[in-house]
Every structure is written in C-alpha cells, then in structure tokens.
Design a protein around this motif. Sequence first.
Motif, short mmCIF file in Angstrom:
data_model
loop_
_atom_site.label_atom_id
_atom_site.label_comp_id
_atom_site.label_asym_id
_atom_site.label_seq_id
_atom_site.Cartn_x
_atom_site.Cartn_y
_atom_site.Cartn_z
N MET A 63 -1.19 5.29 -4.61
CA MET A 63 -1.26 6.65 -5.15
C MET A 63 -0.08 6.85 -6.07
O MET A 63 1.04 6.48 -5.76
CB MET A 63 -1.23 7.69 -4.03
CG MET A 63 -1.55 9.13 -4.47
SD MET A 63 -0.15 10.14 -5.01
CE MET A 63 0.85 10.24 -3.57
N TYR A 64 -0.36 7.43 -7.25
CA TYR A 64 0.67 7.76 -8.22
C TYR A 64 0.43 9.20 -8.65
O TYR A 64 -0.71 9.60 -8.91
CB TYR A 64 0.58 6.85 -9.46
CG TYR A 64 1.50 7.29 -10.58
CD1 TYR A 64 2.76 6.74 -10.71
CD2 TYR A 64 1.12 8.28 -11.49
CE1 TYR A 64 3.62 7.15 -11.72
CE2 TYR A 64 1.98 8.70 -12.49
CZ TYR A 64 3.21 8.12 -12.61
OH TYR A 64 4.07 8.54 -13.60
N CYS A 65 1.49 9.97 -8.72
CA CYS A 65 1.39 11.30 -9.31
C CYS A 65 2.78 11.74 -9.75
O CYS A 65 3.79 11.13 -9.40
CB CYS A 65 0.77 12.32 -8.36
SG CYS A 65 1.79 12.78 -6.96
N GLU A 66 2.79 12.78 -10.54
CA GLU A 66 4.04 13.38 -10.96
C GLU A 66 4.10 14.78 -10.35
O GLU A 66 3.25 15.62 -10.62
CB GLU A 66 4.13 13.41 -12.48
CG GLU A 66 4.19 12.00 -13.05
CD GLU A 66 4.18 11.92 -14.55
OE1 GLU A 66 4.21 12.98 -15.23
OE2 GLU A 66 4.14 10.79 -15.07
N HIS A 67 5.08 14.96 -9.48
CA HIS A 67 5.29 16.21 -8.77
C HIS A 67 6.27 17.04 -9.58
O HIS A 67 7.40 16.61 -9.82
CB HIS A 67 5.85 15.90 -7.38
CG HIS A 67 6.16 17.10 -6.56
ND1 HIS A 67 7.08 17.07 -5.54
CD2 HIS A 67 5.67 18.36 -6.56
CE1 HIS A 67 7.14 18.26 -4.97
NE2 HIS A 67 6.29 19.05 -5.58
N ILE A 68 5.84 18.21 -10.01
CA ILE A 68 6.69 19.07 -10.83
C ILE A 68 7.30 20.15 -9.95
O ILE A 68 6.59 20.89 -9.27
CB ILE A 68 5.90 19.71 -11.98
CG1 ILE A 68 5.27 18.60 -12.83
CG2 ILE A 68 6.79 20.60 -12.83
CD1 ILE A 68 4.05 19.03 -13.57
#
Length: 150
Positions: free
Chosen positions: A135-140
Amino acid sequence: MEIEQFFEDYEAGAQRKTLGRTITETDIVVHAGHTGDFFPHHMDAEFCATRPFGQRIAHGTMTFAIGVGLTATQINPRAFTYGYERLRFPNPVHIGDTIHTVVTIGNKSPDPKRKGFGQVVEVTETKKQDGNTVMYCEHILLVEMKETGA
C-alpha cells in the motif's frame, strides 16, 4: 505517545517505521462483515485457487486501515489529517503476511486556505515481510505554524 511538532519542526526525509502486524483470516472476515464486501477474491478459497494470486487476498480498504492504523503511535496535538492522495495497492496481502508501515516526510508548504497552518505530506508505504510494498499513499496533514514574532 504525544509529540508536539509545529509545521516548522517537520524535516523532509525524516522517517519512522512501525511495528509489524500479521494478517489473519479473522481480520478478513471481520472486515468483510464491517464493510459488506464479500467479494470472492477475499472470501472464497476455492475460487481464488483458480485465480492468478492462487489464494485469498486482503481487502485494499483493510490494508489501508491497518497500514495507516499502525502509524497511530505518535499523536501530535498541533496536526490533523486533511486527507489522503495517490492511494495504490501494488501487491496483494495474503493471510499470514506480516505488514509494517514506513512513513517518510515528503514536501511541506503553507496551506493556501488557512492562515497559520501548513500542509505536511507523509509518504506512507506499507510493506510485507518480503519487502514488497502493498500500500502506498500520501497522507496530508494540516499542521499549526509557530506564532510569528514569538
């Protein structure tokens, strides 16, 4: 653990790694019950034996929830979640896989809509025991800035 960090305290490239968690059949069954997602790729071992992965795969939404949940060991009262972007599941998670999450501070910039806040991007990668990213994501994050002139 509580850590108090203002926007200015975040450093690009800083990294932390969570503890691991082994995914069980119970995790998948409970998640299916919570979400109503009983898709055969998650629930039907016989069906999955005929598919390319050869066995049941964890729900992407479960991988996301657990992967992000593993990062909740540090609570910053100066920050809160604004959202997530670029969510991907490049590899499957199977029953018995152990996952952990690596959080790397990416870019940061003043928030264009909220005076006194900045946006900090946490690049969030959940990996399994073989090192593959699942899993890859960008948490802002929206993070309070230090008061000017203090």
